[in-house]
Structure formats: C-alpha cells, structure tokens
Write a protein that holds these residues in place. Structure first.
Motif, PDB file in Angstrom:
ATOM      1  N   ARG A   1      -3.293  -7.061  -5.818  1.00 39.96           N
ATOM      2  CA  ARG A   1      -3.881  -5.921  -6.516  1.00 39.96           C
ATOM      3  C   ARG A   1      -3.026  -5.398  -7.667  1.00 39.96           C
TER       4      ARG A   1
ATOM      5  N   GLU B   1      -2.381   3.769  -9.076  1.00 35.93           N
ATOM      6  CA  GLU B   1      -2.238   4.528  -7.832  1.00 35.93           C
ATOM      7  C   GLU B   1      -1.298   5.714  -8.002  1.00 35.93           C
TER       8      GLU B   1
ATOM      9  N   ASP C   1       1.742  -4.831  -4.051  1.00 38.84           N
ATOM     10  CA  ASP C   1       0.489  -5.002  -3.296  1.00 38.84           C
ATOM     11  C   ASP C   1      -0.119  -6.403  -3.399  1.00 38.84           C
TER      12      ASP C   1
ATOM     13  N   GLY D   1       0.789  -1.221   0.000  1.00 34.56           N
ATOM     14  CA  GLY D   1       0.000   0.000   0.000  1.00 34.56           C
ATOM     15  C   GLY D   1       0.820   1.269   0.000  1.00 34.56           C
TER      16      GLY D   1
ATOM     17  N   ASP E   1       1.936   5.915  -7.375  1.00 33.06           N
ATOM     18  CA  ASP E   1       3.145   5.953  -6.545  1.00 33.06           C
ATOM     19  C   ASP E   1       3.794   4.581  -6.395  1.00 33.06           C
ATOM     20  N   ARG E   2       3.380   3.610  -7.190  1.00 26.81           N
ATOM     21  CA  ARG E   2       3.993   2.278  -7.151  1.00 26.81           C
ATOM     22  C   ARG E   2       3.864   1.625  -8.524  1.00 26.81           C
TER      23      ARG E   2
END
Length: 373
Positions: free
Chosen positions: A146, A54, A140, A26, A56-57
């Motif tokens: 995810r 997201e 994740d 996360g 940022d990943r």
C-alpha cells in the motif's frame, strides 16, 4: 537493549536497531524512518522523507550520487507482520544472536536487507559513481504493497528515470525474474436482524452472502484448468476465501456477513479480473483491500545480468509470493528480486537471518557500487 549509536558500517548493529522499532504493518513508522534518514544524511546521501496519506507513516527515498543521471534502486520495506506467537524464545523486537543466527521479527523479511544496504552506504558514498544508487524504503508492504505507490508517484521529481530496481525480498541472494500478482477484496452482505423463530420477519445476511462464497469456490476450481505457467507453484492462478464473519448468536437472524477473498495471478493475468465472478454479483458490497501486478523480467535483460554478476548466482524463473517489484515494473522501471534469507522463515516465530547472509548482502551492494564506478 539496542545499540544506541551503531557503527554506520556494522550491518548487524544496524539490524539490531531496525528490529527494535516495532513497525507492524498499519502502524506508525516515524521513529524508524527518522533514524534511517539521519544515518543516510550523515553518510552524504540526499534524503527525502515522503509522508503517506495516512499521516502517521512515511516512505523514504535517498540517493547516493547524482540524481540527475539514471541509476539503480535498492528497494525494501520496513513494516513487519505481528509477532504474537507464543513460540518466540525472547522479545521478538530485541535482536538475539545464537549460533550465527540473528533472530527477531523482520530480520529476514526484510529488515536484514535494509540493514545491509545502510551498512554499505558509507562505502558507496566514497566511490566515484558514474550512476547513482537510490535507497527506497516503503511502508505497509505486508498489507498489499500500500505504501510504495505513493513513493513511485513522486519519483519523477526526485531522480532521473532509473535503469532498474533490485527488490531485496528473501531469495537466498538468487535473482528472481517473475512473481505472481495479487488482488484482495472484502464482500459484505446486509440483512435485517430478528428472532430466529421468525425468519419471515428478518433477512439473513449469511444466506445472502452464499452466492458470493459459492462463486469464489467455483472460480478457485475453474482456475486449476486455466492458463498455466510452469515457472510457478502451483502453475496456475489461484483464488481463496481467507476469512468469513457474520452473526451474533445462534438464535439471532444475522444482519451482516462478510468475507475476505484473495486472488493470485500468473504473469500476464490481471489479478483483479480473477475476482469478477464475485465482485459483479448483485446484493453484495465490494471493498478492494489491495492489488499489485505480477512481475515478469526478460531473462536477457541487462538487469538480470547485473543481478547475477553482483550476487554471484544465476537467475531463476519465478516465485509464487508477491513483492513490490511488479509495481516498479508497472511504473516503467525494470525490476528483479534478490535478497538474503529464505521466505520459509518469514512470518514465523524465531524468524532469523544468518550473519553470513547479512555479510554477503553488504558485499553484493558494494559490488553494485563498484560496477557503477
């Protein structure tokens, strides 16, 4: 302190570096992925960083060999669970060596496998591979797999359809043919706050949530007598209420209550369907948290024979924990689990992988390369 510039073939040094990145599920992982991308590119791999929605990943997909030919995927995740337990004997994000053990968060689940693959890449790059080896690292996974669906959606533009995928979750380097699928949901009931002395002037959200909780408990009991598969422990699909929250104080009518519920389905059972008695009830809001299918590889499949040959171990039927392997299978890529360590060490203080297990994994990856020459 982690080694600044690890030897590209030193798996322990690479694991030291990977553990030093606190990539808790996360949270951002750009620093780790940049390090891995630079390592792979320096070894001659074709590297693709694949940012997730997201922002940022990222996932990472790299190829050693000709991406236009069908090859094999080595799949791992780079996220870890939190490491806040007081029983840690040192910084969980600084690898420690003790008695042949390499101790740190993610050492077993599953940065050890990732490090072994990275350490084997220079040898793979020097081989005349007739089929490519792909490195797939996702984010994740610990939140319900995810990240990997976003990578799988991009594969057709990155490589020819793979022949198979080895997911390196901890299995003692024993190939595993099947695992359960999982679905998780949050159900929320809303009410109207007020003084507890006047329940007639409010609506109790916890009371409104009770039918969903009762339905979940009843379904959990019913599943014990449902379809059975002796390869799993327990041999049936399962369901549990994991968390319940609601209310502010004893003398306030609660205006909100929620529960998180998960189901795990044996092969052949759609995990989401197990939650139908809960999610179809009126009066509750439903938010799906995660979902991934079960894995079921035919024992006679070529991938099972390949995994047995390179690991030196005969395949076993099934494990009850879930992995990304089911998603690869769903995407049309045969998949199997085979990675170092013991799942019983994962998600615990003083998580570790042994130096011998790490070295054996490097040898397994190199053995794959040799068979593809």
């Amino acid at each position: 302190m982690p080694i600044a510039d690890p030897d590209p073939t030193d798996a322990a040094a690479l694991l030291d570096r990977l553990v030093s990145f606190p990539t808790v599920a996360g949270r951002p992982n750009d620093d780790l992925m940049t390090f891995v991308a630079d390592h792979l590119a320096s070894c001659g791999a074709r590297v693709h960083l694949l940012p997730g929605p997201e922002g940022d990943r990222s996932n990472l997909f790299a190829t050693i060999g000709d991406p236009g030919r069908p090859g094999y995927v080595l799949s791992g995740h780079v996220d870890v669970v939190p490491a806040e337990e007081p029983e840690w004997q040192g910084d969980p994000f600084a690898l420690r060596r003790a008695g042949g053990r390499l101790i740190g968060r993610g050492a077993c689940d599953m940065k050890g496998f990732d490090a072994a693959v990275l350490a084997a890449v220079p040898a793979l790059a020097a081989m005349p591979l007739a089929a490519p080896v792909h490195v797939a690292l996702s984010y994740d996974e610990e939140l319900g797999c995810r990240g990997v669906p976003h990578m799988l959606a991009r594969l057709p533009e990155l490589c020819a359809p793979p022949l198979g995928c080895i997911v390196g979750e901890p299995s003692g380097l024993v190939p595993v043919l099947a695992h359960k699928g999982k679905a998780a949901v949050k159900v929320t009931a809303r009410g109207r706050a007020g003084h507890s002395s006047r329940p007639d002037q409010g609506e109790n959200a916890i009371h409104a949530l009770l039918p969903a909780l009762n339905a979940a408990a009843a379904q959990a009991e019913a599943l014990r007598d449902g379809p059975q598969d002796a390869r799993f422990a327990p041999p049936y699909s399962s369901l549990q209420i994991g968390t319940v929250a609601g209310g502010q104080a004893l003398n306030i009518i609660p205006d909100r209550a929620e529960a998180c519920i998960e189901a795990r389905g044996i092969a052949g059972v759609e995990p989401r369907s197990l939650l139908d008695p809960v999610t179809t009830l009126p009066g509750v809001e439903v938010e799906w948290l995660s979902s991934y299918p079960a894995l079921a590889l035919d024992p006679d499949h070529d991938l099972a024979a390949l995994a047995a040959a390179i690991s030196g171990n005969a395949p076993v039927g099934a494990v009850s924990f879930g992995t990304e392997a089911g998603l690869f299978q769903q995407a049309g890529i045969p998949a199997i689990i085979c990675g170092p360590g013991d799942i019983a060490r994962a998600h615990k203080p003083e998580e570790y992988l042994t130096e011998a297990e790490l070295a054996a994994t490097v040898e397994m990856v190199q053995a794959l390369g040799r068979r593809l020459c």
